[in-house]
Scaffold this motif. Structure first.
Motif, PDB file in Angstrom:
ATOM      1  N   GLY A  13    -139.266  47.757  86.562  1.00 29.99           N
ATOM      2  CA  GLY A  13    -139.798  46.448  86.212  1.00 29.99           C
ATOM      3  C   GLY A  13    -141.092  46.077  86.898  1.00 29.99           C
ATOM      4  N   GLY A  14    -141.685  44.974  86.416  1.00 30.50           N
ATOM      5  CA  GLY A  14    -142.978  44.510  86.895  1.00 30.50           C
ATOM      6  C   GLY A  14    -142.863  43.340  87.843  1.00 30.50           C
ATOM      7  N   GLY A  15    -143.982  42.607  87.914  1.00 30.88           N
ATOM      8  CA  GLY A  15    -144.015  41.437  88.784  1.00 30.88           C
ATOM      9  C   GLY A  15    -144.536  41.717  90.168  1.00 30.88           C
ATOM     10  N   ILE A  16    -144.988  42.956  90.443  1.00 25.87           N
ATOM     11  CA  ILE A  16    -145.501  43.279  91.776  1.00 25.87           C
ATOM     12  C   ILE A  16    -146.931  43.816  91.702  1.00 25.87           C
ATOM     13  N   ALA A  17    -147.599  43.594  90.562  1.00 25.68           N
ATOM     14  CA  ALA A  17    -148.969  44.087  90.352  1.00 25.68           C
ATOM     15  C   ALA A  17    -149.054  45.599  90.540  1.00 25.68           C
ATOM     16  N   GLY A  18    -148.091  46.291  89.953  1.00 30.04           N
ATOM     17  CA  GLY A  18    -148.022  47.742  90.102  1.00 30.04           C
ATOM     18  C   GLY A  18    -148.752  48.517  89.029  1.00 30.04           C
ATOM     19  N   GLY A  19    -149.212  47.835  87.983  1.00 28.77           N
ATOM     20  CA  GLY A  19    -149.906  48.536  86.913  1.00 28.77           C
ATOM     21  C   GLY A  19    -148.968  49.323  86.018  1.00 28.77           C
ATOM     22  N   HIS A  20    -149.556  50.100  85.134  1.00 32.51           N
ATOM     23  CA  HIS A  20    -148.761  50.693  84.048  1.00 32.51           C
ATOM     24  C   HIS A  20    -147.902  51.874  84.476  1.00 32.51           C
ATOM     25  N   TYR A  21    -148.087  52.448  85.667  1.00 32.52           N
ATOM     26  CA  TYR A  21    -147.252  53.557  86.113  1.00 32.52           C
ATOM     27  C   TYR A  21    -146.179  53.146  87.120  1.00 32.52           C
ATOM     28  N   HIS A  22    -146.127  51.875  87.457  1.00 27.97           N
ATOM     29  CA  HIS A  22    -145.143  51.426  88.449  1.00 27.97           C
ATOM     30  C   HIS A  22    -144.482  50.110  88.047  1.00 27.97           C
ATOM     31  N   SER A  23    -144.378  49.850  86.740  1.00 27.97           N
ATOM     32  CA  SER A  23    -143.880  48.543  86.298  1.00 27.97           C
ATOM     33  C   SER A  23    -142.995  48.601  85.066  1.00 27.97           C
ATOM     34  N   GLN A  24    -142.717  49.783  84.555  1.00 25.66           N
ATOM     35  CA  GLN A  24    -142.021  49.875  83.274  1.00 25.66           C
ATOM     36  C   GLN A  24    -140.512  49.644  83.405  1.00 25.66           C
ATOM     37  N   SER A  25    -139.909  49.337  82.262  1.00 17.68           N
ATOM     38  CA  SER A  25    -138.467  49.080  82.182  1.00 17.68           C
ATOM     39  C   SER A  25    -137.873  50.018  81.128  1.00 17.68           C
ATOM     40  N   PRO A  26    -137.497  51.239  81.519  1.00 29.05           N
ATOM     41  CA  PRO A  26    -137.073  52.250  80.535  1.00 29.05           C
ATOM     42  C   PRO A  26    -135.577  52.322  80.271  1.00 29.05           C
ATOM     43  N   GLU A  27    -134.856  51.239  80.514  1.00 33.19           N
ATOM     44  CA  GLU A  27    -133.397  51.296  80.412  1.00 33.19           C
ATOM     45  C   GLU A  27    -132.903  51.676  79.024  1.00 33.19           C
ATOM     46  N   ALA A  28    -133.620  51.243  77.974  1.00 30.35           N
ATOM     47  CA  ALA A  28    -133.149  51.482  76.604  1.00 30.35           C
ATOM     48  C   ALA A  28    -133.073  52.966  76.268  1.00 30.35           C
ATOM     49  N   TYR A  29    -133.949  53.782  76.858  1.00 28.65           N
ATOM     50  CA  TYR A  29    -133.920  55.222  76.591  1.00 28.65           C
ATOM     51  C   TYR A  29    -132.547  55.816  76.896  1.00 28.65           C
ATOM     52  N   PHE A  30    -131.900  55.319  77.928  1.00 25.99           N
ATOM     53  CA  PHE A  30    -130.646  55.917  78.396  1.00 25.99           C
ATOM     54  C   PHE A  30    -129.420  55.315  77.715  1.00 25.99           C
ATOM     55  N   THR A  31    -129.568  54.137  77.115  1.00 22.40           N
ATOM     56  CA  THR A  31    -128.425  53.547  76.416  1.00 22.40           C
ATOM     57  C   THR A  31    -128.096  54.312  75.139  1.00 22.40           C
ATOM     58  N   GLN A  32    -129.014  55.117  74.640  1.00 26.25           N
ATOM     59  CA  GLN A  32    -128.767  55.911  73.432  1.00 26.25           C
ATOM     60  C   GLN A  32    -127.923  57.154  73.709  1.00 26.25           C
ATOM     61  N   THR A  33    -127.688  57.440  74.985  1.00 30.39           N
ATOM     62  CA  THR A  33    -127.100  58.720  75.363  1.00 30.39           C
ATOM     63  C   THR A  33    -125.626  58.574  75.723  1.00 30.39           C
ATOM     64  N   ALA A  34    -124.748  59.052  74.838  1.00 32.15           N
ATOM     65  CA  ALA A  34    -123.315  59.047  75.145  1.00 32.15           C
ATOM     66  C   ALA A  34    -123.061  59.901  76.380  1.00 32.15           C
ATOM     67  N   GLY A  35    -122.231  59.386  77.280  1.00 34.05           N
ATOM     68  CA  GLY A  35    -121.929  60.107  78.510  1.00 34.05           C
ATOM     69  C   GLY A  35    -122.568  59.510  79.738  1.00 34.05           C
ATOM     70  N   LEU A  36    -123.498  58.566  79.534  1.00 30.05           N
ATOM     71  CA  LEU A  36    -124.130  57.881  80.662  1.00 30.05           C
ATOM     72  C   LEU A  36    -123.707  56.418  80.678  1.00 30.05           C
ATOM     73  N   LYS A  37    -123.565  55.860  81.868  1.00 32.21           N
ATOM     74  CA  LYS A  37    -123.450  54.413  82.022  1.00 32.21           C
ATOM     75  C   LYS A  37    -124.780  53.902  82.581  1.00 32.21           C
ATOM     76  N   VAL A  38    -125.163  52.702  82.148  1.00 32.01           N
ATOM     77  CA  VAL A  38    -126.430  52.100  82.562  1.00 32.01           C
ATOM     78  C   VAL A  38    -126.139  50.724  83.136  1.00 32.01           C
ATOM     79  N   VAL A  39    -126.549  50.490  84.381  1.00 32.22           N
ATOM     80  CA  VAL A  39    -126.179  49.279  85.113  1.00 32.22           C
ATOM     81  C   VAL A  39    -127.434  48.652  85.732  1.00 32.22           C
ATOM     82  N   VAL A  40    -127.520  47.305  85.668  1.00 34.44           N
ATOM     83  CA  VAL A  40    -128.672  46.581  86.231  1.00 34.44           C
ATOM     84  C   VAL A  40    -128.170  45.313  86.938  1.00 34.44           C
ATOM     85  N   PRO A  41    -128.325  45.197  88.258  1.00 32.98           N
ATOM     86  CA  PRO A  41    -127.881  43.989  88.969  1.00 32.98           C
ATOM     87  C   PRO A  41    -128.945  42.907  88.970  1.00 32.98           C
TER      88      PRO A  41
END
Length: 325
Positions: free
Chosen positions: A121-149
């Motif tokens: 995630g963003g909010g720390i002025a990290g730019g495009h290589y340190h701010s992304q939120s790629p959680e959706a990529y892993f929700t497509q994959t049976a066999g993985l759990k995806v957790v975010v507090p």
């Protein structure tokens, strides 16, 4: 109970696991004496030794491959990917090995002892290589759990549950809350059940749904809406895979409206999956189209970070439009 920030809560959870599980090993880039780029693992190498908490080379694919090897031999592998943006070199090992290991062996073998921790995630002025939120990529994959507090209390309980779960887990940590969020956190051991959303606030006019750092955004928007007489029900999804359809659907059947907020881009974001499922479950109860307030379909911008973020004002405007539809 102790008032601590999210980093301290994560460190507490990792220390508890290393103390109580002699098969647990913690590794990643700079996690040893340096404590990681955010210091989440500070002091753990000194306390538990270099054999159980150590640095790896800068190779995410290697980190994930090593985790698979350890877990396949019965170890509890806790791998840190330094930034979620750099999890992509490891995606083959995570998606094609970690997720499918048990399935392809007909349950003869498994790597269920893996937890991949990574700040997103963003909010720390990290730019495009340190701010992304790629959680959706892993929700497509049976066999993985995806957790975010969403806060320190949730981070400790969900991380302990994730590490002890018998399935591979990708655990996304909202980096902008690492030091910003301070919560009352039990000093001892506790777990928060995976796969269960939490109704954080009851309401009757519209359901607001988010996870991780965006929870404080939708709560702020709910406060703004309340001043105009709009009653918002607020839900933290917490686990994205598997996600708690029952709790969300029950809320939408009550309020008749749903707004989903996430920091990842709109197109292909997990909000689309939620919206599709909820319209199937709740079609006859909906009073308006399901609304999505998300990041933009652009690379994450540095100087335009404020414009990119799905903030409370954008969410508040969407709440009003949905209620007035």
């Amino acid at each position: 109970m102790a008032k601590i920030n999210m980093l301290q809560a994560i460190n507490d959870a990792l220390s508890l696991v290393l103390e109580t599980d002699d098969k647990a090993i913690l590794f990643g880039e700079d996690v040893g004496h340096f404590g990681g780029v955010f210091r989440a693992t500070s002091g753990l190498q000194e306390k538990y030794g270099k054999e159980r908490c150590f640095n790896t080379p800068l190779t995410e694919q290697g980190i994930a491959g090593f985790a698979n090897g350890l877990a396949s031999n019965g170890m509890t592998a806790i791998a840190e990917i330094q930034f979620a943006d750099y999890i992509f070199p490891a995606i083959d090992q995570i998606v094609n090995e970690s997720a499918k290991f048990r399935y392809r062996s007909g349950n003869e073998f498994n790597v269920g002892g893996i937890t991949y921790r990574t700040p997103y995630g963003g909010g720390i002025a990290g730019g495009h290589y340190h701010s992304q939120s790629p959680e959706a990529y892993f929700t497509q994959t049976a066999g993985l759990k995806v957790v975010v507090p969403r806060n320190a209390y949730q981070a400790k309980g969900l991380l302990l549950a994730s590490i002890r779960d018998k399935n591979p887990v990708v655990f996304f940590e909202p980096k902008r809350l690492y030091r910003a969020n301070i919560s009352e956190v039990p000093e001892g051991d506790y777990e928060i059940e995976l796969g269960k959303a939490e109704v954080v606030r009851e309401g009757k006019d519209i359901t607001l749904l988010a996870w991780g750092a965006q929870m404080e955004i939708i709560e702020e928007a709910a406060d703004m809406a309340a001043k105009q007489g709009i009653s918002c029900e607020v839900i933290d999804l917490r686990t994205l895979a598997p996600w708690d359809i029952e709790t969300v659907a029950a809320s939408v059947k009550k309020t008749g409206r749903l707004l989903i907020n996430h920091e990842a881009p709109l197109t292909g974001g997990f909000a689309g999956e939620i919206a599709a499922t909820i319209q199937e479950e709740c079609f006859l109860y909906l009073e308006s189209p399901i609304s999505r307030v998300c990041g933009l379909d652009t690379p994450y911008p540095l100087i335009h970070e404020k414009e990119y973020m799905p903030d409370a004002l954008k969410t508040f405007e969407a709440i009003k439009a949905t209620v007035k539809f």
